[in-house]
Design a protein around this motif. Structure first.
Motif, PDB file in Angstrom:
ATOM      1  N   UNK A 175       0.799  -1.246  -0.025  1.00 32.65           N
ATOM      2  CA  UNK A 175       0.013  -0.039   0.093  1.00 32.65           C
ATOM      3  C   UNK A 175       0.837   1.215   0.280  1.00 32.65           C
ATOM      4  N   UNK A 176       2.297   1.071  -0.384  1.00 30.43           N
ATOM      5  CA  UNK A 176       2.795   2.399  -0.364  1.00 30.43           C
ATOM      6  C   UNK A 176       2.702   3.143  -1.188  1.00 30.43           C
ATOM      7  N   UNK A 177       2.689   4.649  -0.903  1.00 31.83           N
ATOM      8  CA  UNK A 177       2.179   5.745  -1.708  1.00 31.83           C
ATOM      9  C   UNK A 177       3.356   6.777  -2.022  1.00 31.83           C
ATOM     10  N   UNK A 178       3.518   7.437  -3.141  1.00 28.33           N
ATOM     11  CA  UNK A 178       4.571   8.544  -3.258  1.00 28.33           C
ATOM     12  C   UNK A 178       4.408   9.478  -2.260  1.00 28.33           C
ATOM     13  N   UNK A 179       5.280  10.248  -1.871  1.00 24.54           N
ATOM     14  CA  UNK A 179       5.158  11.493  -0.905  1.00 24.54           C
ATOM     15  C   UNK A 179       4.437  12.302  -1.206  1.00 24.54           C
ATOM     16  N   UNK A 180       4.171  12.619  -2.673  1.00 21.17           N
ATOM     17  CA  UNK A 180       3.455  13.578  -3.122  1.00 21.17           C
ATOM     18  C   UNK A 180       2.017  13.349  -2.628  1.00 21.17           C
ATOM     19  N   UNK A 181       1.780  12.062  -2.953  1.00 18.89           N
ATOM     20  CA  UNK A 181       0.089  11.472  -2.621  1.00 18.89           C
ATOM     21  C   UNK A 181      -0.053  11.875  -1.199  1.00 18.89           C
ATOM     22  N   UNK A 182       0.827  11.665  -0.451  1.00 15.72           N
ATOM     23  CA  UNK A 182       0.898  11.433   1.038  1.00 15.72           C
ATOM     24  C   UNK A 182       0.704  13.038   1.326  1.00 15.72           C
ATOM     25  N   UNK A 183       1.390  13.936   1.097  1.00 11.73           N
ATOM     26  CA  UNK A 183       1.205  15.619   1.207  1.00 11.73           C
ATOM     27  C   UNK A 183      -0.336  15.859   0.760  1.00 11.73           C
ATOM     28  N   UNK A 184      -0.479  15.663  -0.425  1.00 12.76           N
ATOM     29  CA  UNK A 184      -1.676  15.963  -1.167  1.00 12.76           C
ATOM     30  C   UNK A 184      -2.899  15.463  -0.200  1.00 12.76           C
ATOM     31  N   UNK A 185      -2.789  14.292   0.286  1.00 16.24           N
ATOM     32  CA  UNK A 185      -3.733  13.658   1.068  1.00 16.24           C
ATOM     33  C   UNK A 185      -4.003  14.416   2.304  1.00 16.24           C
TER      34      UNK A 185
END
Lengths: 826, 152
Positions: free
Chosen positions: A512-522
């Motif tokens: 389920x790893x996500x890009x750092x960008x996706x995490x910040x946007x979330x």
């Protein structure tokens, strides 16, 4: 095929001055695979040092199975170093990758889903905002994310939350490069180009062990050295590095005394008149103060303070002062030492004195340590403001407020953004209660590691850690977020000489790893950060939206990206900024016109006093009427604050080895690299070893006022009185955040102190003592191939990689690329 | 001539400032920049006091008969915590300001006397005092929001 562990730099392809560096195609595929097995090659660039070598990632069955250098790229002309060949793709695919979020339940970290993990973060964040406001939040990021990710983080911090407490580990590696360029030239922005290696007559390396830190750049130097008109080499380094070995002059400067040496070199140029009077008169200010400051630093005075030979000082100055084209490179030996900014500024001053900037072979390369450090600086994720804007210039803040659609007062600009060491101090004192760490491992990499672990472990501190693996820092977290990394996400990044590369997504991230960008946007979405018009603050669908937003932020600034696009970055070479309508193919060198961004409305800083870090301020700066000229800034030498004494009689310095990167999060999981430098050691000189009764491989205890490490001794060619330890070796393999019986992290010993201007910590100046603990059972695990080689080579088996480390190298004879030209596409 | 009164005032003020910088350095040693820079600046103050020696030799040094209304004495002890740091730096700022204006007035006397040696000494020392003030302002401005808004 060559063993690229044993033969770090590979075969020579000699070339002459002003010729183009020949192409050599380097490639490594997983065991048993051939080119025919590769399903796709996906364009990227290596992120295991700051050089930014362009590469293609080999993909088969949804996995990364190898890598090859891109021959069309102006950075590496097809080559890769050992870390790129072995570490880039294998380091992402360790069996212990984080695949699900973790949250703390009592003493344990337990797996959970994204909604729960993010929910917990947002809950704590909202609660603290309500109770204490945004100054309760701190962010500590990396030099290894992508440009779009940093820019998203910067917007979240500055326009969403409104906290000034945001910095990166770039503070540890590259802050002084930026600070020195700002003080001398008015703005961050690398004056020189790697192509200056091709054209120089002399190359001077200031505290820069290029042979190990940027192996591919060193190949370029080696190929000039093997060519018909070898440039002269000057090396300033207390260790007998590979650079020192080929140098015409080696100055093994006493740690902590760089500025005295630099003041001496500047004085020699002034005394001998090796200066360009016309250039100085037209394009600089500050000559008289510079002259007065260096006056006392005769070669004899330098000898007394720095412990080098007077004739070597004179010869080095003569090379710098009289060679037709001089290239200077500067790195951690200067940046992580006493009076870092002042010392790095003196390198700039040497070039200004000779009017040697912006022409082939006449560059300054204030180096970076990490692959995307430049972007952390540009985007404002690390203690700067986006687009090299000036926190003291209200118009610059208004531009950011307009770009982001928020009030000017939302953006903290009452002081410079808080530097990392101060962020940790506020966390220690309890005024920062929420700390979000992304892609870095401060529990091992920050100075005085024991203190840092204590801060990270405070129960009052809510710690979020976002990384690929369960690092020493992640073990202390309240929430751990599994990040997607290189090859698993898309984004752009920029290397030391301003060359922008696109890194495309090659494979899906694990679990389920996500890009750092996706995490910040979330996080931004969940916090419901909005612009004044009510629309979401960050409405990007993905990285390309982020890149476009970033382009707007850079429009008209020195780091102008407006002429670039993902499409333009595909197929050909990376392109150096500024790239805009005026420079559609990018810009190879800055300041060829000797107009510097020092005008009041352009400058990224109004400058500092280099001794204390006191700000000059807009009024005084305006009165200086710098107006596009460069500043010759000096500072008086001050001795290091912790010198050797009776209790701690030796000097301590830390650094890296060629096979590892940082805290080995990726390189430690590439078997060829890990086998070549498997565990910690410390280097002492033959002289000190014999005084202390220590033989190669003996277990020694190195102690300082902060702590100790217990590691095998390498008896090497280091300057007598000096001890070196590599900083890569923490405790994650033992699933611990800190040491057990045998402490190994070099930062157990370092002190909490920083340069007054760049705020870069001092990793290379401390006092220690050494004692033998036990007889060795064999030689120390230090590589024999570079600076850590044993003083008596016969006693230690050479470092080799064997068949597993063989890689293809092909000097093809094809036409090499050249920067600043319309790109060849392949 | 009453310049000796001002030379005495300047000499004592620099000594007080040096002492106070050292007190703050030691009292706030957990802030490494404060520790090291205050020690460095204390050294500058020592040097300033010494640099006055030839001038004091020439003109003398005289105690002021006027009663002090606003006392400028060295710090007796240091405070603790973020607010304490801010207050201590602010006390240093007041002392350094006194030193700064005293140099300015001694310079005026030096101009009136056409004393080149005195003017040279003033130029060197007062510039450093100016940087001391700038550093204190820079450091206090950085610390104030956290100390006054968030810290407890």
């Amino acid at each position: 095929m060559p063993d690229r562990i044993a033969d770090i730099w590979g075969q020579r392809t000699p070339f002459a001055r002003d010729e183009l560096w020949p192409v050599r195609r380097d490639q490594k595929l997983a065991e048993g695979l051939t080119d025919a097995d590769v399903e796709r090659w996906v364009q990227s660039a290596c992120t295991l040092c700051s050089n930014g070598c362009a590469c293609d990632i080999a993909v088969k069955d949804g996995r990364m199975v190898g890598v090859r250098g891109r021959a069309v790229d102006t950075v590496n002309h097809g080559r890769l170093g050992p870390k790129g060949l072995f570490g880039s793709w294998q380091g992402m695919q360790g069996a212990d990758r984080l695949t699900r979020p973790l949250i703390r339940v009592g003493e344990e970290l337990v797996e959970t889903d994204w909604d729960t993990a993010m929910g917990r973060i947002v809950e704590r964040s909202r609660q603290l905002l309500a109770e204490k406001g945004p100054l309760s939040h701190g962010f500590y990021t990396s030099g290894q994310l992508f440009l779009e990710e940093y820019y998203a983080l910067a917007i979240i911090g500055k326009a969403g939350l409104g906290t000034p407490h945001m910095d990166g580990n770039t503070r540890l590696c590259t802050a002084t490069a930026a600070a020195a360029m700002k003080e001398s030239f008015g703005s961050d922005g690398q004056p020189g180009s790697y192509e200056d290696i091709d054209s120089c007559d002399a190359i001077v390396l200031y505290g820069h062990n290029m042979a190990e830190t940027q192996t591919v750049l060193w190949m370029r130097v080696l190929d000039r050295l093997a060519g018909p008109d070898r440039p002269l080499v000057v090396c300033i380094d207390p260790r007998e590095t590979e650079v020192a070995r080929v140098a015409d002059v080696h100055l093994p400067v006493r740690p902590g005394t760089n500025l005295a040496l630099m003041n001496g070199l500047v004085r020699e140029l002034l005394v001998h008149g090796w200066v360009d009077e016309d250039y100085l008169a037209a394009h600089t200010i500050g000559l008289e103060e510079l002259r007065a400051t260096v006056e006392q630093w005769t070669p004899e005075a330098v000898v007394r303070t720095c412990g080098v030979e007077a004739d070597d000082v004179r010869r080095a100055a003569e090379i710098i002062g009289t060679s037709e084209r001089v290239l200077s490179t500067v790195l951690q030996g200067f940046y992580q030492a006493s009076q870092a900014t002042a010392s790095a500024c003196q390198v700039n001053n040497l070039h200004l004195l000779r009017g040697m900037l912006g022409r082939p072979g006449c560059g300054v390369l204030q180096m970076n340590g990490q692959p995307t450090a430049q972007n952390a600086r540009e985007t404002g994720a690390d203690g700067d403001l986006p687009g090299f804007r000036n926190w003291e210039n209200p118009e610059h803040i208004a531009e950011l407020a307009a770009l982001w659609g928020v009030d000017v007062d939302r953006i903290p600009h009452w002081s410079p953004p808080t530097h990392a060491m101060q962020i940790f101090r506020y966390a220690e004192q309890g005024s920062i209660e929420f700390l979000w760490v992304s892609a870095t491992n401060p529990a091992v990499s920050m100075p005085q590691a024991g203190r840092i672990r204590g801060i990270l472990g405070r129960p009052e501190l809510f710690l979020v850690v976002q990384d690929l693996y369960l690092t020493e820092t992640a073990l202390l977290a309240d929430v751990v977020l599994p990040a997607a990394g290189w090859g698993e996400k898309q984004g752009a990044f920029t290397n030391v000489n301003r060359t922008v590369h696109l890194s495309d997504k090659a494979v899906e991230p694990p679990g389920e790893a996500r890009s750092d960008l996706d995490i910040f946007l979330d996080y931004g979405r969940r916090m419901d950060f909005r612009r004044n018009d009510g629309t979401p603050l960050l409405d990007w669908a993905g990285p390309e939206d982020g890149f476009r937003a970033w382009q707007e932020c850079t429009r008209g600034r020195l780091c102008d990206y407006t002429g670039l696009s993902y499409e333009r970055l595909r197929g050909g070479s990376g392109i150096p900024w500024p790239c805009n309508d005026e420079h559609p193919d990018g810009t190879v060198r800055l300041y060829g016109d000797a107009v510097f961004p020092t005008a009041l409305d352009r400058a990224e800083t109004y400058g500092h006093d280099l001794l204390t870090g006191a700000t000059v301020g807009a009024t005084a700066y305006s009165a200086m009427r710098v107006d596009g000229r460069a500043l010759l800034k000096p500072a008086p030498y001050a001795p290091p604050h912790e010198g050797p004494d009776a209790e701690y009689p030796l000097q301590y310095t830390t650094g890296r080895t060629v096979y590892q990167f940082h805290t080995r999060t990726r390189t430690g999981r590439a078997r060829q690299l890990q086998a070549a430098a498997p565990s910690a050691w410390a280097e002492i000189s033959r002289h000190d070893a014999s005084l202390l009764g220590i033989a190669e491989g003996d277990l020694i205890r190195v102690s300082s006022r902060r702590g100790e490490i217990v590691v095998p001794a390498r008896v090497g060619d280091i300057r007598p009185g000096t001890v070196f330890a590599p900083f890569h070796y923490g405790y994650w393999e033992q699933n611990r955040s800190g040491p057990g019986e045998h402490p190994t992290a070099a930062n157990e010993l370092t002190a909490t102190e920083w340069d007054p201007v760049s705020k870069q910590p001092l990793f290379k100046v401390a006092a220690v003592r050494v004692e033998k603990v036990a007889d060795g059972t064999g030689p120390a695990p230090a590589p024999t191939t570079a600076a850590s080689r044993p003083a008596t080579p016969g006693d230690v088996p050479p470092t080799v990689g064997g068949r597993d480390a063989e890689a293809r190298e092909e000097a093809t004879g094809e036409a090499p690329p050249r920067a600043g030209r319309p790109a060849e596409v392949s | 001539m009453l310049l000796p009164v001002y030379l005495g005032l300047l000499h004592r003020s620099e000594q007080s400032l040096a002492h106070s910088f050292r007190q703050v350095a030691d009292g706030h040693a957990a802030e490494p920049d404060v520790l090291h820079l205050c020690r460095t600046l204390a050294g500058q103050c020592d040097a300033h006091a010494e640099a006055l020696a030839p001038i004091i030799d020439r003109y003398g040094e005289q105690a002021d008969d006027e009663p002090d209304r606003l006392h400028a004495v060295a710090l007796g002890s240091v405070r603790s915590g973020p607010l304490g740091l801010l207050r201590d730096l602010q006390d240093l700022y007041l002392l350094a300001s006194l030193v700064d204006i005293t140099w300015t007035l001694v310079k005026q006397a030096g101009l009136g006397l056409r004393d080149e040696e005195l003017l040279g000494i003033v130029a060197d020392c007062d510039a450093e005092t100016g940087v001391q003030l700038s550093w204190l302002r820079t450091r206090m401005k950085q610390a104030a929001p956290q100390a006054l808004v968030v810290a407890s």
